[in-house]
Enzyme design. Structure first.
Site, mmCIF file in Angstrom:
data_model
loop_
_atom_site.group_PDB
_atom_site.id
_atom_site.type_symbol
_atom_site.label_atom_id
_atom_site.label_comp_id
_atom_site.label_asym_id
_atom_site.label_seq_id
_atom_site.Cartn_x
_atom_site.Cartn_y
_atom_site.Cartn_z
ATOM 1 N N ASP A 1 0.820 -1.223 0.000
ATOM 2 C CA ASP A 1 0.000 0.000 0.000
ATOM 3 C C ASP A 1 0.852 1.271 0.000
ATOM 4 O O ASP A 1 1.948 1.291 0.553
ATOM 5 C CB ASP A 1 -0.896 -0.017 1.250
ATOM 6 C CG ASP A 1 -2.036 0.976 1.144
ATOM 7 O OD1 ASP A 1 -2.270 1.516 0.047
ATOM 8 O OD2 ASP A 1 -2.692 1.216 2.180
ATOM 9 N N ASN B 1 -10.702 -3.640 -5.893
ATOM 10 C CA ASN B 1 -9.931 -2.673 -6.686
ATOM 11 C C ASN B 1 -10.567 -2.342 -8.040
ATOM 12 O O ASN B 1 -10.171 -1.373 -8.694
ATOM 13 C CB ASN B 1 -8.480 -3.137 -6.885
ATOM 14 C CG ASN B 1 -7.617 -2.974 -5.640
ATOM 15 O OD1 ASN B 1 -6.662 -3.723 -5.428
ATOM 16 N ND2 ASN B 1 -7.933 -1.993 -4.789
ATOM 17 N N SER C 1 -8.216 -4.977 4.877
ATOM 18 C CA SER C 1 -8.725 -4.789 3.516
ATOM 19 C C SER C 1 -9.014 -6.120 2.805
ATOM 20 O O SER C 1 -8.645 -6.312 1.642
ATOM 21 C CB SER C 1 -7.739 -3.964 2.688
ATOM 22 O OG SER C 1 -7.541 -2.706 3.278
HETATM 23 C C1 FPP Z 1 -2.172 0.095 -3.143
HETATM 24 O O1 FPP Z 1 -1.636 1.401 -3.227
HETATM 25 C C2 FPP Z 1 -1.624 -0.708 -4.214
HETATM 26 C C3 FPP Z 1 -2.347 -1.401 -5.130
HETATM 27 C C4 FPP Z 1 -3.824 -1.419 -5.151
HETATM 28 C C5 FPP Z 1 -1.696 -2.156 -6.213
HETATM 29 C C6 FPP Z 1 -0.433 -2.898 -5.869
HETATM 30 C C7 FPP Z 1 0.214 -3.207 -7.152
HETATM 31 C C8 FPP Z 1 1.532 -3.117 -7.429
HETATM 32 C C9 FPP Z 1 2.558 -2.820 -6.421
HETATM 33 C C10 FPP Z 1 2.055 -3.290 -8.827
HETATM 34 C C11 FPP Z 1 1.849 -4.598 -9.502
HETATM 35 C C12 FPP Z 1 2.257 -5.785 -8.742
HETATM 36 C C13 FPP Z 1 3.115 -6.759 -9.129
HETATM 37 C C14 FPP Z 1 3.179 -7.990 -8.320
HETATM 38 C C15 FPP Z 1 3.986 -6.656 -10.310
HETATM 39 P P1 FPP Z 1 -2.640 2.643 -3.438
HETATM 40 O O2 FPP Z 1 -2.741 2.910 -4.891
HETATM 41 O O3 FPP Z 1 -3.946 2.340 -2.780
HETATM 42 O O4 FPP Z 1 -1.859 3.770 -2.715
HETATM 43 P P2 FPP Z 1 -2.526 5.013 -1.946
HETATM 44 O O5 FPP Z 1 -3.296 4.469 -0.785
HETATM 45 O O6 FPP Z 1 -1.331 5.809 -1.527
HETATM 46 O O7 FPP Z 1 -3.383 5.724 -2.948
#
Ligand code: FPP
Length: 246
Positions: free
Chosen positions: A26, A74, A200
């Site tokens: 996250d 998501n 979550s």
């Molecule tokens: C949460 O951060 C992250 C995600 C919903 C996606 C995680 C995906 C990756 C790290 C990339 C792809 C994965 C692999 C295995 C190659 P957020 O966007 O909710 O962050 P925020 O809370 O700061 O907005």
């Protein structure tokens, strides 16, 4: 004396490692925002960091690493962000397939992948197929995964086996065989970076007795030294599983 047997990598005691680490990756969006970049740059940095952390886990001898890449919730994100994440995963898997003979990392996917694009599904099948030949570290990528959905699909699969007279007597262990994580020991340590304190819908069944580690560090900045700190905190915990201290 116990301390004499400790093998140290920096501050890390590698003699008492968690077998299985699970991570909610996250904070990508906030990482990007703090740099005046679009959210997709945060996800790209998050994917790059995943590569770094997975490699480090392999180096120090972690047996299982499970990451939350895309949840059943998501899909509520803007379409272009969803597309960006799916694109990143495709790119990641293409590259991973090219390096699998060298890295020899087993990869598995937890979640309902049947609704993903044909291209992504093909890459997933290919990755899992190649992985079968490898032993050692296993990386599980949770993709279109939800803890409640996991339990529900397991119940449905069990009911089908029951109707076909093929179901075992139900125990916790036998039920776990129907979860996406069948055959994988429960995580010992679950890490959530970025200052959020919730699950979550991540691995609801499997985290029943895991140790939790929270930090304000945003995922793209959560590198090997941060992981060392999380493992060191884990090593201070007294895991009682509902019992009393030894
Ligand atoms: C949460 O951060 C992250 C995600 C919903 C996606 C995680 C995906 C990756 C790290 C990339 C792809 C994965 C692999 C295995 C190659 P957020 O966007 O909710 O962050 P925020 O809370 O700061 O907005």
């Amino acid at each position: 004396m116990k301390w004499l047997r400790k093998k140290q990598t920096g501050q890390l005691d590698t003699t008492q490692l968690p077998r299985h680490i699970a991570i909610i990756m996250d904070g990508n969006g906030r990482w990007a925002k703090s740099r005046g970049l679009p959210r997709k740059a945060g996800h790209a940095a998050g994917a790059e960091n995943f590569r770094t952390v997975a490699t480090y886990c392999k180096e120090i001898g972690i047996e299982y690493l499970t990451v939350y890449a895309f949840s059943t919730e998501n899909w509520k994100r803007p379409a272009d962000e969803v597309q960006e994440l799916m694109g990143l995963l495709e790119r990641y898997l293409r590259e991973a397939i090219g390096q699998m003979e060298r890295d020899r990392v087993r990869m598995k996917f937890f979640g309902d992948t049947s609704v993903l694009s044909a291209g992504l599904q093909q890459l997933i099948t290919e990755t899992e197929e190649i992985s079968r030949r490898f032993e050692g570290v296993q990386v599980n990528i949770c993709l279109n995964y939800g803890g409640r959905d996991d339990i529900l699909q397991a119940a449905v699969a069990y009911a089908k086996d029951y109707a076909a007279d093929k179901a075992p007597i139900l125990t916790e262990a036998r039920f776990a065989d129907y979860l996406y994580s069948a055959g994988v020991p429960d995580p010992d340590l679950v890490i959530r970076p970025s200052g959020e304190y919730r699950l979550s819908n991540f691995l609801l069944w499997q985290l029943a007795y895991s140790e939790f580690y929270f930090t304000d560090t945003l995922w793209p900045n959560f590198g090997p030294r941060e992981l060392d700190r999380a493992i060191a905190a884990f090593q201070q915990r007294d895991r009682r599983y509902g019992g009393v201290s030894k």
